[in-house]
Write a protein that holds these residues in place. Structure first.
Motif, mmCIF file in Angstrom:
data_model
loop_
_atom_site.group_PDB
_atom_site.id
_atom_site.type_symbol
_atom_site.label_atom_id
_atom_site.label_comp_id
_atom_site.label_asym_id
_atom_site.label_seq_id
_atom_site.Cartn_x
_atom_site.Cartn_y
_atom_site.Cartn_z
ATOM 1 N N ILE A 39 0.831 -1.207 0.000
ATOM 2 C CA ILE A 39 0.000 0.000 0.000
ATOM 3 C C ILE A 39 0.865 1.257 0.000
ATOM 4 O O ILE A 39 0.595 2.214 -0.741
ATOM 5 N N THR A 40 1.910 1.269 0.803
ATOM 6 C CA THR A 40 2.744 2.470 0.879
ATOM 7 C C THR A 40 3.561 2.679 -0.397
ATOM 8 O O THR A 40 3.890 3.816 -0.740
ATOM 9 N N PHE A 41 3.883 1.590 -1.108
ATOM 10 C CA PHE A 41 4.559 1.763 -2.397
ATOM 11 C C PHE A 41 3.635 2.488 -3.374
ATOM 12 O O PHE A 41 4.044 3.440 -4.057
ATOM 13 N N ALA A 42 2.379 2.036 -3.426
ATOM 14 C CA ALA A 42 1.403 2.709 -4.289
ATOM 15 C C ALA A 42 1.186 4.150 -3.835
ATOM 16 O O ALA A 42 1.072 5.070 -4.659
ATOM 17 N N LYS A 43 1.151 4.342 -2.535
ATOM 18 C CA LYS A 43 0.950 5.687 -1.995
ATOM 19 C C LYS A 43 2.118 6.599 -2.360
ATOM 20 O O LYS A 43 1.921 7.786 -2.653
ATOM 21 N N THR A 44 3.324 6.060 -2.370
ATOM 22 C CA THR A 44 4.499 6.846 -2.744
ATOM 23 C C THR A 44 4.384 7.354 -4.172
ATOM 24 O O THR A 44 4.668 8.522 -4.463
ATOM 25 N N ILE A 45 3.974 6.473 -5.078
ATOM 26 C CA ILE A 45 3.799 6.882 -6.473
ATOM 27 C C ILE A 45 2.728 7.961 -6.567
ATOM 28 O O ILE A 45 2.889 8.970 -7.266
ATOM 29 N N LEU A 46 1.642 7.774 -5.834
ATOM 30 C CA LEU A 46 0.530 8.725 -5.884
ATOM 31 C C LEU A 46 0.944 10.107 -5.387
ATOM 32 O O LEU A 46 0.709 11.115 -6.065
ATOM 33 N N VAL A 47 1.546 10.174 -4.208
ATOM 34 C CA VAL A 47 1.847 11.485 -3.618
ATOM 35 C C VAL A 47 3.027 12.166 -4.298
ATOM 36 O O VAL A 47 3.223 13.375 -4.136
ATOM 37 N N SER A 48 3.812 11.403 -5.060
ATOM 38 C CA SER A 48 4.966 11.987 -5.748
ATOM 39 C C SER A 48 4.601 12.588 -7.098
ATOM 40 O O SER A 48 5.421 13.281 -7.712
ATOM 41 N N ARG A 49 3.391 12.311 -7.561
ATOM 42 C CA ARG A 49 2.956 12.822 -8.862
ATOM 43 C C ARG A 49 2.322 14.204 -8.702
ATOM 44 O O ARG A 49 1.330 14.364 -8.009
ATOM 45 N N ASN A 50 2.917 15.177 -9.358
ATOM 46 C CA ASN A 50 2.402 16.545 -9.301
ATOM 47 C C ASN A 50 1.405 16.743 -10.435
ATOM 48 O O ASN A 50 1.655 17.423 -11.421
ATOM 49 N N SER A 51 0.252 16.100 -10.279
ATOM 50 C CA SER A 51 -0.768 16.118 -11.324
ATOM 51 C C SER A 51 -2.095 16.564 -10.740
ATOM 52 O O SER A 51 -2.439 16.222 -9.603
ATOM 53 N N THR A 52 -2.846 17.321 -11.517
ATOM 54 C CA THR A 52 -4.170 17.752 -11.068
ATOM 55 C C THR A 52 -5.205 16.645 -11.246
ATOM 56 O O THR A 52 -6.301 16.726 -10.691
ATOM 57 N N ASN A 53 -4.845 15.616 -12.008
ATOM 58 C CA ASN A 53 -5.751 14.488 -12.232
ATOM 59 C C ASN A 53 -5.509 13.443 -11.142
ATOM 60 O O ASN A 53 -4.758 12.486 -11.333
ATOM 61 N N PHE A 54 -6.149 13.640 -10.000
ATOM 62 C CA PHE A 54 -5.903 12.767 -8.853
ATOM 63 C C PHE A 54 -6.372 11.343 -9.135
ATOM 64 O O PHE A 54 -5.677 10.373 -8.816
ATOM 65 N N ALA A 55 -7.539 11.206 -9.757
ATOM 66 C CA ALA A 55 -8.063 9.873 -10.074
ATOM 67 C C ALA A 55 -7.126 9.137 -11.028
ATOM 68 O O ALA A 55 -6.873 7.935 -10.873
ATOM 69 N N GLY A 56 -6.605 9.864 -12.013
ATOM 70 C CA GLY A 56 -5.659 9.253 -12.944
ATOM 71 C C GLY A 56 -4.375 8.832 -12.263
ATOM 72 O O GLY A 56 -3.793 7.789 -12.586
ATOM 73 N N SER A 57 -3.929 9.623 -11.291
ATOM 74 C CA SER A 57 -2.712 9.286 -10.549
ATOM 75 C C SER A 57 -2.908 8.032 -9.705
ATOM 76 O O SER A 57 -1.979 7.231 -9.540
ATOM 77 N N ILE A 58 -4.106 7.853 -9.172
ATOM 78 C CA ILE A 58 -4.406 6.643 -8.398
ATOM 79 C C ILE A 58 -4.307 5.413 -9.289
ATOM 80 O O ILE A 58 -3.709 4.392 -8.912
ATOM 81 N N GLU A 59 -4.872 5.502 -10.483
ATOM 82 C CA GLU A 59 -4.834 4.373 -11.417
ATOM 83 C C GLU A 59 -3.402 4.057 -11.831
ATOM 84 O O GLU A 59 -2.998 2.886 -11.884
ATOM 85 N N ILE A 60 -2.615 5.098 -12.104
ATOM 86 C CA ILE A 60 -1.210 4.893 -12.465
ATOM 87 C C ILE A 60 -0.449 4.254 -11.307
ATOM 88 O O ILE A 60 0.368 3.340 -11.508
ATOM 89 N N ALA A 61 -0.709 4.718 -10.093
ATOM 90 C CA ALA A 61 -0.032 4.164 -8.915
ATOM 91 C C ALA A 61 -0.341 2.679 -8.758
ATOM 92 O O ALA A 61 0.547 1.872 -8.442
ATOM 93 N N LYS A 62 -1.581 2.306 -8.989
ATOM 94 C CA LYS A 62 -1.961 0.900 -8.868
ATOM 95 C C LYS A 62 -1.285 0.055 -9.946
ATOM 96 O O LYS A 62 -0.735 -1.019 -9.656
ATOM 97 N N ILE A 63 -1.287 0.545 -11.181
ATOM 98 C CA ILE A 63 -0.679 -0.202 -12.291
ATOM 99 C C ILE A 63 0.824 -0.368 -12.074
ATOM 100 O O ILE A 63 1.383 -1.465 -12.255
#
Length: 247
Positions: A74-98
């Motif tokens: 979970i924290t690995f995915a969270k790291t990818i999510l919080v490190s992305r400076n993107s306004t598309n939060f939903a898209g960043s979640i999907e990228i983090a999961k993939i």
């Protein structure tokens, strides 16, 4: 200097082990335990950071602990999510999961490493503000004295290191975040789920549901705080005040 930094960080981790009956999450400044409004929120923050240090994998030996594997994924995915400076939060979640799915062949420790780095980076900024509170606002210290001493420490540190107020601002933000009911609920649910010894797939499903729905604001606010630390320049850090004051 690196050795001093490592010793400083180890000292902070030791502080994280402070656990007493008075350190309940719900603030109660009228109780016999606390006579000011600052000590307890500070310790909630300490306990939360301690949770992440204790709950994610550190070495290959942690492979034997499915609870740490669950949180590490979970924290690995969270790291990818919080490190992305993107306004598309939903898209960043999907990228983090993939992106996390691509790394699931790795042991737990390498998955946990990047998030441990985020915590260390935050501590580099908020280390001294945490210590200011520990020095100024002990549980038995009345609020007026606590506020006077805290102002004294912060004023002194600002004189020693111009821009220290920015460290205090980050500290205030992350302390407020840590003490929100949703954040506390998230940590409690994460703990319960990890104790079930669930699979990597279930860990990612938990991450996706938490980030998109149930604890969306918890994730977004943490990302905003980390982005502030990542993108700003901090003249003062955990090395600045070594040997200049003692608690």
């Amino acid at each position: 200097m690196i050795d001093k930094y490592n010793k400083r960080m180890r000292g902070i981790v030791i502080l994280f082990t402070i656990v007493t009956a008075c350190l309940a999450y719900g603030p109660d400044t009228e109780s016999d335990c606390f006579r000011n409004s600052v000590w307890q929120p500070n310790n909630v923050l300490i306990k939360l950071l301690n949770f992440f240090y204790d709950s994610i994998a550190l070495t290959s030996a942690d492979t034997c602990f499915p609870q740490r594997r669950f949180v590490s994924v979970i924290t690995f995915a969270k790291t990818i999510l919080v490190s992305r400076n993107s306004t598309n939060f939903a898209g960043s979640i999907e990228i983090a999961k993939i992106e996390t799915e691509k790394q699931l062949n790795k042991p737990a420790a390498p998955l946990a490493g990047p998030f441990r780095g985020i915590i260390d980076r935050l501590l580099n900024v908020i280390d001294q503000p945490i210590n200011d509170v520990l020095a100024s606002c002990k549980p038995e210290t009345y609020d007026e004295e606590c506020q006077i001493m805290l102002k004294h420490y912060r004023t002194r540190h600002e004189k020693q290191c111009k821009g220290y107020y920015k460290n205090v601002e980050v500290y205030n933000s992350i302390t407020n975040w840590a003490n929100q009911e949703d954040t506390i609920d998230y940590i409690e649910e994460l703990t319960r789920r990890s104790n079930r010894k669930e699979s990597d797939t279930e860990a990612l499903d938990f991450f996706e549901n938490a980030a998109t729905k149930k604890y969306r604001n918890v994730y977004k606010e943490f990302r905003d705080i980390f982005m502030q630390v990542k993108n700003d320049f901090f003249n003062c850090n955990s090395l600045t005040f070594i040997n200049t004051n003692c608690i």
